[in-house]
Design an enzyme around this catalytic site. Sequence first.
Site, PDB file in Angstrom:
ATOM      1  N   ILE A  13       0.813  -1.221   0.000  1.00 20.41           N
ATOM      2  CA  ILE A  13       0.000   0.000   0.000  1.00 20.41           C
ATOM      3  C   ILE A  13       0.843   1.265   0.000  1.00 20.41           C
ATOM      4  O   ILE A  13       0.291   2.360   0.121  1.00 20.41           O
ATOM      5  CB  ILE A  13      -0.988   0.032   1.184  1.00 20.41           C
ATOM      6  CG1 ILE A  13      -0.241  -0.086   2.512  1.00 20.41           C
ATOM      7  CG2 ILE A  13      -2.033  -1.055   1.056  1.00 20.41           C
ATOM      8  CD1 ILE A  13      -1.144   0.111   3.705  1.00 20.41           C
ATOM      9  N   LYS A  15       4.093   1.731   1.875  1.00 23.67           N
ATOM     10  CA  LYS A  15       4.918   2.058   3.051  1.00 23.67           C
ATOM     11  C   LYS A  15       6.333   2.479   2.671  1.00 23.67           C
ATOM     12  O   LYS A  15       6.875   3.421   3.238  1.00 23.67           O
ATOM     13  CB  LYS A  15       4.997   0.856   3.995  1.00 23.67           C
ATOM     14  CG  LYS A  15       3.736   0.533   4.749  1.00 23.67           C
ATOM     15  CD  LYS A  15       3.969  -0.490   5.832  1.00 23.67           C
ATOM     16  CE  LYS A  15       4.526  -1.808   5.315  1.00 23.67           C
ATOM     17  NZ  LYS A  15       3.603  -2.521   4.422  1.00 23.67           N
ATOM     18  N   LYS A  37      14.878  -1.779   8.366  1.00 20.96           N
ATOM     19  CA  LYS A  37      13.921  -2.792   7.934  1.00 20.96           C
ATOM     20  C   LYS A  37      14.199  -4.040   8.770  1.00 20.96           C
ATOM     21  O   LYS A  37      15.153  -4.775   8.509  1.00 20.96           O
ATOM     22  CB  LYS A  37      14.095  -3.089   6.442  1.00 20.96           C
ATOM     23  CG  LYS A  37      13.065  -4.081   5.893  1.00 20.96           C
ATOM     24  CD  LYS A  37      11.686  -3.461   5.770  1.00 20.96           C
ATOM     25  CE  LYS A  37      10.695  -4.429   5.118  1.00 20.96           C
ATOM     26  NZ  LYS A  37       9.372  -3.833   4.925  1.00 20.96           N
ATOM     27  N   GLY A 110       7.893  -1.414   8.912  1.00 19.88           N
ATOM     28  CA  GLY A 110       7.392  -2.741   9.221  1.00 19.88           C
ATOM     29  C   GLY A 110       7.144  -3.587   7.987  1.00 19.88           C
ATOM     30  O   GLY A 110       7.456  -3.203   6.860  1.00 19.88           O
ATOM     31  N   ALA A 111       6.570  -4.759   8.239  1.00 21.47           N
ATOM     32  CA  ALA A 111       6.206  -5.689   7.160  1.00 21.47           C
ATOM     33  C   ALA A 111       4.700  -5.894   7.210  1.00 21.47           C
ATOM     34  O   ALA A 111       4.168  -6.332   8.236  1.00 21.47           O
ATOM     35  CB  ALA A 111       6.933  -7.019   7.334  1.00 21.47           C
ATOM     36  N   GLY A 112       3.994  -5.541   6.116  1.00 18.38           N
ATOM     37  CA  GLY A 112       2.549  -5.692   6.133  1.00 18.38           C
ATOM     38  C   GLY A 112       1.908  -4.744   7.128  1.00 18.38           C
ATOM     39  O   GLY A 112       2.304  -3.581   7.255  1.00 18.38           O
ATOM     40  N   SER A 171      -0.906   5.696  -1.887  1.00 21.90           N
ATOM     41  CA  SER A 171      -0.976   5.706  -3.349  1.00 21.90           C
ATOM     42  C   SER A 171      -2.260   6.400  -3.776  1.00 21.90           C
ATOM     43  O   SER A 171      -3.314   5.762  -3.918  1.00 21.90           O
ATOM     44  CB  SER A 171      -0.923   4.268  -3.891  1.00 21.90           C
ATOM     45  OG  SER A 171      -0.934   4.252  -5.298  1.00 21.90           O
ATOM     46  N   PRO A 200       1.166  10.409  -4.607  1.00 22.79           N
ATOM     47  CA  PRO A 200       0.519   9.988  -5.857  1.00 22.79           C
ATOM     48  C   PRO A 200       0.973   8.596  -6.289  1.00 22.79           C
ATOM     49  O   PRO A 200       2.125   8.206  -6.067  1.00 22.79           O
ATOM     50  CB  PRO A 200       0.969  11.048  -6.869  1.00 22.79           C
ATOM     51  CG  PRO A 200       1.345  12.234  -6.045  1.00 22.79           C
ATOM     52  CD  PRO A 200       1.917  11.669  -4.782  1.00 22.79           C
ATOM     53  N   GLU A 201       0.063   7.863  -6.906  1.00 23.49           N
ATOM     54  CA  GLU A 201       0.422   6.540  -7.401  1.00 23.49           C
ATOM     55  C   GLU A 201       1.534   6.662  -8.446  1.00 23.49           C
ATOM     56  O   GLU A 201       1.632   7.649  -9.174  1.00 23.49           O
ATOM     57  CB  GLU A 201      -0.807   5.859  -8.027  1.00 23.49           C
ATOM     58  CG  GLU A 201      -1.371   6.552  -9.241  1.00 23.49           C
ATOM     59  CD  GLU A 201      -2.615   5.873  -9.800  1.00 23.49           C
ATOM     60  OE1 GLU A 201      -3.000   4.809  -9.282  1.00 23.49           O
ATOM     61  OE2 GLU A 201      -3.208   6.420 -10.762  1.00 23.49           O
TER      62      GLU A 201
END
Length: 237
Positions: A13, A15, A37, A110-112, A171, A200-201
């Site tokens: 999404i 991040k 990370k 993070g992750a997810g 996005s 923006p995407e």
Amino acid sequence: MAVIVVTGTGTEIGKTVVTAAVAALAVAGGRSVAVLKPAQTGVAPGEPGDAAEVVRLAGAVTAAELARFPEPLAPATAARRAGLAPVGPERIAAAARDLEAEHDLVLIEGAGGLLVRFDDDGSTLADVAVLLGAPVLVVVPAGLGTLNTTALTAEALRARGLAPLGVVIGSWPAAPDLAALCNRSDLPLSAGAPLLGAVPEGTGALTPEAFRAAAADWLAPSLGGRLDTAAWAAADA
């Protein structure tokens, strides 16, 4: 804010791009920045991961990765299937403190989503934020369904004594539908926290120079940008 935890309401999404935008503005403002990370999944040895992408887009940023697992799964599952040791919250917090000692800002991506498991004890990114006493920036999608997942994430944070720093749309579509347009005003209500930007995407495909030049247009002043989110949310509503 010396440490910011960046989470999302799901995966894929935005991040990493949001983290890169925050990092780019901090660097432009003369701050030293590190991105951490904790667990990179779904990337083979030698391939660039999310931290490397932040460096590519943002510039002079220190990248740190604590563990890498080859399958694109939740960190706990990916570690177990690979026969590798997971990375727990204490190790992540210690790494963040080490980076904080040498940098003005540390971004932990993070992750997810917030409650994805890092180990078989059920540890999550929220536990890391609790250990560090760090604010949590929540990256959300623009469209239908985002209000529910945003509210659930904010509720999970508050149940642990945390509060979201704010939300950023990861996005923003070139042709937003009615739900996306309305969500600009509704997201702060669901989160109980301010809208701090919208990226923006497709921005991840920009050249690093173009990305850094435009980043201030996507984020609010509290994140180093110049976007008037209230005016933006009211436009063409």
